[in-house]
Design an enzyme around this catalytic site. Structure first.
Site, PDB file in Angstrom:
ATOM      1  N   HIS A 105      -1.273   6.259  11.205  1.00 22.93           N
ATOM      2  CA  HIS A 105      -2.595   6.704  11.638  1.00 22.93           C
ATOM      3  C   HIS A 105      -2.902   6.159  13.024  1.00 22.93           C
ATOM      4  O   HIS A 105      -2.191   5.288  13.540  1.00 22.93           O
ATOM      5  CB  HIS A 105      -3.670   6.267  10.633  1.00 22.93           C
ATOM      6  CG  HIS A 105      -3.863   4.791  10.524  1.00 22.93           C
ATOM      7  ND1 HIS A 105      -3.378   4.044   9.484  1.00 22.93           N
ATOM      8  CD2 HIS A 105      -4.494   3.919  11.344  1.00 22.93           C
ATOM      9  CE1 HIS A 105      -3.699   2.775   9.661  1.00 22.93           C
ATOM     10  NE2 HIS A 105      -4.376   2.669  10.784  1.00 22.93           N
TER      11      HIS A 105
HETATM   12  P1  TYD Z   1      -4.779   1.844   4.597  1.00 19.37           P
HETATM   13  O1  TYD Z   1      -5.630   2.095   5.806  1.00 19.37           O
HETATM   14  O2  TYD Z   1      -4.281   3.027   3.840  1.00 19.37           O
HETATM   15  O3  TYD Z   1      -3.564   0.914   4.983  1.00 19.37           O
HETATM   16  P2  TYD Z   1      -2.340   1.224   5.991  1.00 19.37           P
HETATM   17  O4  TYD Z   1      -2.786   2.311   6.907  1.00 19.37           O
HETATM   18  O5  TYD Z   1      -2.111  -0.076   6.670  1.00 19.37           O
HETATM   19  O6  TYD Z   1      -1.159   1.600   5.180  1.00 19.37           O
HETATM   20  O7  TYD Z   1      -5.632   0.917   3.614  1.00 19.37           O
HETATM   21  C1  TYD Z   1      -5.243   0.648   2.289  1.00 19.37           C
HETATM   22  C2  TYD Z   1      -6.490   0.535   1.418  1.00 19.37           C
HETATM   23  O8  TYD Z   1      -7.320  -0.544   1.843  1.00 19.37           O
HETATM   24  C3  TYD Z   1      -7.338   1.774   1.453  1.00 19.37           C
HETATM   25  O9  TYD Z   1      -7.758   2.047   0.118  1.00 19.37           O
HETATM   26  C4  TYD Z   1      -8.542   1.390   2.268  1.00 19.37           C
HETATM   27  C5  TYD Z   1      -8.644  -0.097   2.079  1.00 19.37           C
HETATM   28  N1  TYD Z   1      -9.178  -0.819   3.259  1.00 19.37           N
HETATM   29  C6  TYD Z   1     -10.434  -1.363   3.204  1.00 19.37           C
HETATM   30  O10 TYD Z   1     -11.170  -1.247   2.197  1.00 19.37           O
HETATM   31  N2  TYD Z   1     -10.903  -2.058   4.291  1.00 19.37           N
HETATM   32  C7  TYD Z   1     -10.149  -2.228   5.409  1.00 19.37           C
HETATM   33  O11 TYD Z   1     -10.605  -2.898   6.359  1.00 19.37           O
HETATM   34  C8  TYD Z   1      -8.843  -1.628   5.468  1.00 19.37           C
HETATM   35  C9  TYD Z   1      -7.972  -1.755   6.682  1.00 19.37           C
HETATM   36  C10 TYD Z   1      -8.385  -0.936   4.360  1.00 19.37           C
END
Ligand code: TYD
Length: 135
Positions: A50
């Protein structure tokens, strides 16, 4: 590359161990509103995929090691974070993927904004269009 910068933090070491202090607007180029960390990533997992419209982040692998791909429509690079002294600053409109997490990796992320779903771009073709307008 544009909107990506490598940092090396001061590491205060003595016979009692190491300490790395990080202050907003001094050691990192933004105010820190949020902190999260990624750990216990299973072998072979690649995550991220992303970009953000507005977010500034500093990635620090405080234990173990991990690779970070940063990318725009015009350039890309891979950074190995393998020391708690190293920071990877990622600014707005950079596509990122994180992979080859060592089993002991703890990836600490300092972020300039609270969690905001609308700030994410998760579709690469949408990202490409938006990034071509931005850069
Ligand atoms: P995600 O953004 O999918 O992680 P990555 O892109 O690093 O693989 O986030 C994983 C989960 O964590 C998703 O359910 C959203 C949650 N999350 C939060 O609640 N707060 C945050 O600050 C972040 C970064 C993620």
């Amino acid at each position: 590359m544009i909107n990506v910068k490598h940092f090396v933090f001061s590491d205060y070491a003595d016979k009692y161990g190491h300490l790395v202090p990080i202050e907003q607007n001094k050691d990192v180029p933004f105010e820190i509103k949020r902190v999260y960390y990624i750990h216990n990533v299973p072998y072979g997992v690649r995550r991220g995929f992303h970009s953000h419209y507005n977010l500034h982040q500093m990635l620090i692998c405080v234990n173990g090691n991990v690779k970070i791909l940063t990318k725009t429509p015009y350039e890309e690079e891979v950074t190995v974070l393998d020391s708690p002294e190293k920071g990877l600053y990622i600014g707005p409109m950079i596509w990122r993927e994180m992979y080859e997490f060592s089993s002991n990796a703890v990836l600490l992320v300092l972020a300039s904004e609270l969690y905001s779903v609308p700030d994410y771009i998760r579709d690469y073709s949408l990202y490409e269009g938006e990034a071509k307008k931005y850069f």
